[in-house]
Design a protein around this motif. Structure first.
Motif, PDB file in Angstrom:
ATOM      1  N   ARG A 102      -0.424  17.476 -39.055  1.00 48.10           N
ATOM      2  CA  ARG A 102      -0.641  18.506 -39.406  1.00 48.10           C
ATOM      3  C   ARG A 102      -0.112  19.373 -38.536  1.00 48.10           C
ATOM      4  NH1 ARG A 102      -4.345  15.586 -38.562  1.00 48.10           N
ATOM      5  NH2 ARG A 102      -5.941  15.628 -37.077  1.00 48.10           N
ATOM      6  N   PHE A 103      -0.195  19.877 -37.620  1.00 41.26           N
ATOM      7  CA  PHE A 103       0.062  20.365 -36.200  1.00 41.26           C
ATOM      8  C   PHE A 103       1.552  20.824 -36.033  1.00 41.26           C
ATOM      9  CE2 PHE A 103      -4.561  18.311 -34.963  1.00 41.26           C
ATOM     10  CZ  PHE A 103      -5.162  19.832 -35.285  1.00 41.26           C
ATOM     11  N   ALA A 104       2.655  20.311 -37.095  1.00 37.58           N
ATOM     12  CA  ALA A 104       3.582  20.585 -36.862  1.00 37.58           C
ATOM     13  C   ALA A 104       3.931  21.346 -36.204  1.00 37.58           C
ATOM     14  CB  ALA A 104       4.476  19.951 -38.070  1.00 37.58           C
ATOM     15  N   GLY A 105       3.152  23.212 -37.133  1.00 41.70           N
ATOM     16  CA  GLY A 105       3.552  24.357 -36.454  1.00 41.70           C
ATOM     17  C   GLY A 105       3.624  24.969 -35.204  1.00 41.70           C
ATOM     18  N   PRO A 106       2.432  24.443 -34.703  1.00 40.62           N
ATOM     19  CA  PRO A 106       1.909  24.491 -33.897  1.00 40.62           C
ATOM     20  C   PRO A 106       2.801  24.243 -32.637  1.00 40.62           C
ATOM     21  CG  PRO A 106       0.134  24.720 -34.187  1.00 40.62           C
ATOM     22  CD  PRO A 106       1.300  24.050 -35.281  1.00 40.62           C
ATOM     23  N   ILE A 107       2.636  23.520 -33.074  1.00 42.27           N
ATOM     24  CA  ILE A 107       3.873  21.932 -31.727  1.00 42.27           C
ATOM     25  C   ILE A 107       5.190  22.379 -31.497  1.00 42.27           C
ATOM     26  CG2 ILE A 107       5.100  20.194 -31.934  1.00 42.27           C
ATOM     27  CD1 ILE A 107       2.383  18.452 -32.913  1.00 42.27           C
ATOM     28  N   ALA A 108       5.859  23.390 -32.674  1.00 43.96           N
ATOM     29  CA  ALA A 108       7.205  24.037 -33.003  1.00 43.96           C
ATOM     30  C   ALA A 108       7.585  24.932 -32.272  1.00 43.96           C
ATOM     31  CB  ALA A 108       7.582  24.077 -34.418  1.00 43.96           C
ATOM     32  N   LYS A 109       6.199  25.614 -32.374  1.00 41.81           N
ATOM     33  CA  LYS A 109       5.756  27.052 -31.840  1.00 41.81           C
ATOM     34  C   LYS A 109       5.901  26.905 -29.999  1.00 41.81           C
ATOM     35  CE  LYS A 109       2.952  31.585 -31.004  1.00 41.81           C
ATOM     36  NZ  LYS A 109       1.614  31.950 -32.270  1.00 41.81           N
ATOM     37  N   ALA A 110       5.212  26.035 -29.707  1.00 36.72           N
ATOM     38  CA  ALA A 110       5.212  25.933 -27.960  1.00 36.72           C
ATOM     39  C   ALA A 110       6.456  25.074 -27.777  1.00 36.72           C
ATOM     40  CB  ALA A 110       3.961  24.652 -28.151  1.00 36.72           C
ATOM     41  N   ILE A 111       7.110  24.469 -28.578  1.00 41.94           N
ATOM     42  CA  ILE A 111       8.660  23.894 -27.620  1.00 41.94           C
ATOM     43  C   ILE A 111       9.310  24.460 -27.923  1.00 41.94           C
ATOM     44  CG2 ILE A 111      10.440  22.644 -28.516  1.00 41.94           C
ATOM     45  CD1 ILE A 111       8.582  20.424 -29.448  1.00 41.94           C
ATOM     46  N   VAL A 112       9.248  25.587 -28.326  1.00 45.49           N
ATOM     47  CA  VAL A 112      10.380  27.024 -28.597  1.00 45.49           C
ATOM     48  C   VAL A 112      10.107  27.770 -27.422  1.00 45.49           C
ATOM     49  CG1 VAL A 112      11.157  28.804 -30.148  1.00 45.49           C
ATOM     50  CG2 VAL A 112      11.452  26.783 -31.199  1.00 45.49           C
ATOM     51  N   ARG A 135       8.429  26.691 -24.471  1.00 47.88           N
ATOM     52  CA  ARG A 135       8.450  25.927 -24.138  1.00 47.88           C
ATOM     53  C   ARG A 135      10.061  26.184 -23.299  1.00 47.88           C
ATOM     54  NH1 ARG A 135      11.611  24.027 -20.809  1.00 47.88           N
ATOM     55  NH2 ARG A 135      11.038  22.063 -19.622  1.00 47.88           N
ATOM     56  N   ARG A 136      10.979  25.993 -23.952  1.00 52.05           N
ATOM     57  CA  ARG A 136      12.015  26.851 -23.927  1.00 52.05           C
ATOM     58  C   ARG A 136      13.290  27.923 -23.524  1.00 52.05           C
ATOM     59  NH1 ARG A 136      15.086  24.942 -29.803  1.00 52.05           N
ATOM     60  NH2 ARG A 136      14.853  27.010 -29.906  1.00 52.05           N
ATOM     61  N   GLN A 137      12.271  28.942 -24.603  1.00 56.84           N
ATOM     62  CA  GLN A 137      12.644  29.879 -23.988  1.00 56.84           C
ATOM     63  C   GLN A 137      12.509  30.637 -22.766  1.00 56.84           C
ATOM     64  OE1 GLN A 137      11.379  32.592 -27.136  1.00 56.84           O
ATOM     65  NE2 GLN A 137      12.643  32.515 -27.890  1.00 56.84           N
ATOM     66  N   GLU A 138      11.355  29.951 -21.787  1.00 52.68           N
ATOM     67  CA  GLU A 138      10.688  30.294 -20.793  1.00 52.68           C
ATOM     68  C   GLU A 138      11.346  29.587 -19.478  1.00 52.68           C
ATOM     69  OE1 GLU A 138       6.364  29.848 -18.462  1.00 52.68           O
ATOM     70  OE2 GLU A 138       6.265  29.781 -20.742  1.00 52.68           O
ATOM     71  N   LEU A 164       2.947  18.538 -23.763  1.00 52.71           N
ATOM     72  CA  LEU A 164       3.731  20.077 -24.025  1.00 52.71           C
ATOM     73  C   LEU A 164       2.833  19.900 -25.955  1.00 52.71           C
ATOM     74  CD1 LEU A 164       4.857  23.232 -24.369  1.00 52.71           C
ATOM     75  CD2 LEU A 164       6.681  22.038 -25.969  1.00 52.71           C
ATOM     76  N   VAL A 165       2.632  18.753 -26.319  1.00 55.12           N
ATOM     77  CA  VAL A 165       2.392  18.450 -27.474  1.00 55.12           C
ATOM     78  C   VAL A 165       0.774  17.637 -27.909  1.00 55.12           C
ATOM     79  CG1 VAL A 165       2.393  16.707 -29.472  1.00 55.12           C
ATOM     80  CG2 VAL A 165       4.720  16.858 -28.540  1.00 55.12           C
ATOM     81  N   THR A 179      -6.849  17.985 -32.747  1.00 55.09           N
ATOM     82  CA  THR A 179      -7.739  17.449 -32.729  1.00 55.09           C
ATOM     83  C   THR A 179      -6.533  16.096 -33.524  1.00 55.09           C
ATOM     84  OG1 THR A 179      -8.046  17.489 -35.358  1.00 55.09           O
ATOM     85  CG2 THR A 179      -9.523  17.977 -33.100  1.00 55.09           C
ATOM     86  N   ARG A 180      -7.205  15.043 -32.985  1.00 54.59           N
ATOM     87  CA  ARG A 180      -6.573  12.960 -33.405  1.00 54.59           C
ATOM     88  C   ARG A 180      -6.711  11.672 -33.438  1.00 54.59           C
ATOM     89  NH1 ARG A 180      -2.823  13.918 -35.851  1.00 54.59           N
ATOM     90  NH2 ARG A 180      -1.268  14.437 -33.626  1.00 54.59           N
ATOM     91  N   GLU A 181      -6.690  11.370 -33.885  1.00 50.71           N
ATOM     92  CA  GLU A 181      -7.417  10.146 -34.654  1.00 50.71           C
ATOM     93  C   GLU A 181      -7.843   8.825 -33.224  1.00 50.71           C
ATOM     94  OE1 GLU A 181      -4.626  11.378 -35.601  1.00 50.71           O
ATOM     95  OE2 GLU A 181      -4.496  11.125 -37.845  1.00 50.71           O
ATOM     96  N   PRO A 182      -8.977   9.002 -33.069  1.00 51.13           N
ATOM     97  CA  PRO A 182      -9.544   8.013 -32.211  1.00 51.13           C
ATOM     98  C   PRO A 182      -8.027   7.117 -31.950  1.00 51.13           C
ATOM     99  CG  PRO A 182     -11.463   8.518 -33.271  1.00 51.13           C
ATOM    100  CD  PRO A 182     -10.132   8.375 -34.314  1.00 51.13           C
ATOM    101  N   GLY A 183      -8.687   6.864 -30.341  1.00 51.31           N
ATOM    102  CA  GLY A 183      -7.226   5.790 -29.931  1.00 51.31           C
ATOM    103  C   GLY A 183      -6.077   6.527 -30.117  1.00 51.31           C
ATOM    104  N   GLN A 184      -5.104   7.040 -31.201  1.00 52.32           N
ATOM    105  CA  GLN A 184      -3.728   7.630 -30.695  1.00 52.32           C
ATOM    106  C   GLN A 184      -4.135   8.629 -29.990  1.00 52.32           C
ATOM    107  OE1 GLN A 184      -2.268  10.563 -34.552  1.00 52.32           O
ATOM    108  NE2 GLN A 184      -1.928   7.704 -34.845  1.00 52.32           N
ATOM    109  N   ASN A 185      -2.379   8.314 -29.547  1.00 52.68           N
ATOM    110  CA  ASN A 185      -2.251   9.504 -28.850  1.00 52.68           C
ATOM    111  C   ASN A 185      -1.565  10.521 -29.241  1.00 52.68           C
ATOM    112  OD1 ASN A 185       0.755  11.020 -26.918  1.00 52.68           O
ATOM    113  ND2 ASN A 185      -0.472   9.417 -24.896  1.00 52.68           N
ATOM    114  N   PRO A 186      -2.140  12.461 -28.566  1.00 53.76           N
ATOM    115  CA  PRO A 186      -1.247  13.023 -29.920  1.00 53.76           C
ATOM    116  C   PRO A 186       0.269  13.270 -29.572  1.00 53.76           C
ATOM    117  CG  PRO A 186      -2.520  13.530 -27.892  1.00 53.76           C
ATOM    118  CD  PRO A 186      -2.416  12.424 -27.975  1.00 53.76           C
ATOM    119  N   ALA A 187       1.112  13.067 -29.242  1.00 51.54           N
ATOM    120  CA  ALA A 187       2.113  12.722 -29.425  1.00 51.54           C
ATOM    121  C   ALA A 187       3.305  11.812 -29.850  1.00 51.54           C
ATOM    122  CB  ALA A 187       2.966  12.525 -28.245  1.00 51.54           C
ATOM    123  N   THR A 188       1.836  10.141 -30.563  1.00 51.48           N
ATOM    124  CA  THR A 188       2.909   9.740 -31.431  1.00 51.48           C
ATOM    125  C   THR A 188       3.287  10.312 -32.741  1.00 51.48           C
ATOM    126  OG1 THR A 188       0.474   8.318 -30.702  1.00 51.48           O
ATOM    127  CG2 THR A 188       1.843   7.710 -32.805  1.00 51.48           C
TER     128      THR A 188
END
Length: 304
Positions: free
Chosen positions: A153-163, A165-168, A181-182, A188-197
């Motif tokens: 559900r945070f695909a938009g903010p993740i993609a924005k951060a990736i781009v 970072r890439r530009q910088e 970065l992710v 927020t993330r489910e308990p016990g799950q890595n945010p990058a999963t």
């Protein structure tokens, strides 16, 4: 052989469901480290045969250790199984997803827990790595992949951060760099799950075209399975299982032609035989098995 070990999930259950004719020709569509293949071979008579598929070079090296004239391995994705002769297979087994050696070896680039090159290709001899794709993909393309294949559900903010970072700072090169970065973009993330999963799952599925290959392989099974032949599929996340579940359901019922509602419907091509989950004992011994779902179907007598 590599140092990275793999525990085969639903080993006995899958082979019990698959092998109904010891003299038959079987297909292990995802060899991995050969746990299922070795047990299948132990159930076959001298006349039985087993053909396996895998794209991973390390899996091919493991397959080379099997010295059995009844066995052959093909360096291909399992979408190619539809090229086998029609009605030649007594059973097809698919153990989907990623194997423990691929996850555990940082050099393969699948892990967000250990640093390695950002690759994620199952077949390192061909195709585009995740690092290469992220270098040129647009923010919209990245967001769509992460949303569709990772259900993130945070695909938009993740993609924005990736781009950004890439530009910088230029292209990504390491798994931990991307994972960190992710993590910063996921609120927020489910308990016990890595945010990058979910992001790593999405990128892996995308660069390996896993879902497209699964759909093509399932279609091929309708042609290569003989009447009474078994289809056994083990899935590990909802995207895979949904495709398998819908495929079996679609071909397990007679479809009425709305243009001719009183005509005899064509016969179904599959008979659903049920689903199996790992036992509590298996999950305790191998926590990676906890999400597995095995679905079993049988090819009917209907014509091709």
């Amino acid at each position: 052989m590599s140092e990275w070990s793999h525990i085969t999930v639903l080993l006995q259950e899958a082979v019990d469901a698959l092998v109904t004719d010891p003299k038959g020709q079987y297909v292990d569509a995802t060899f991995g480290r050969g746990g299922h293949s070795r047990l299948i071979l132990s159930r076959l008579d001298p006349a039985g045969r087993l053909t396996a598929y895998d794209k991973d070079l390390e899996a091919l090296a493991a397959a080379a250790q099997i010295k059995d004239e009844r066995f052959d391995i093909r360096h291909q994705g399992f979408a190619s199984l539809g090229e086998l002769p029609p009605r030649s297979a007594a059973g097809v087994l698919m153990d989907l997803g990623i194997s423990s050696p691929q996850i555990d070896n940082p050099a393969r680039g699948f892990s967000f827990r250990a640093d390695g090159p950002l690759d994620m290709r199952m077949d390192t001899t061909r195709g585009q790595s995740v690092a290469d794709w992220l270098t040129s993909a647009s923010q919209q393309q990245i967001a769509e992949v992460i949303r569709e294949y990772g259900e993130e559900r945070f695909a938009g903010p993740i993609a924005k951060a990736i781009v950004a970072r890439r530009q910088e700072r230029g292209p990504f090169s390491s798994t931990l760099e991307l994972a960190e970065l992710v993590a910063g973009a996921v609120k927020t993330r489910e308990p016990g799950q890595n945010p990058a999963t979910r992001t790593f799952q999405a990128l892996r599925i995308f660069v390996n075209a896993e879902l497209e290959e699964l759909e093509k392989a399932l279609k091929g099974c309708l042609e290569v399975l003989q009447p009474g032949g078994r289809l056994v599929v083990i899935s590990f996340h909802s995207l895979e299982d949904r495709i398998v579940k819908q495929f079996i359901a679609r071909h397990s019922r007679a479809v009425v032609d709305r243009r001719a509602p009183f005509a005899e419907p064509p016969p179904s091509l599959l008979k659903a035989l049920g689903r199996v989950r790992p036992s509590p004992a298996e999950v305790a011994a191998n926590p990676r098995s906890r999400s597995a779902i095995m679905r079993v179907a049988e090819r009917t007598e209907a014509p091709l």
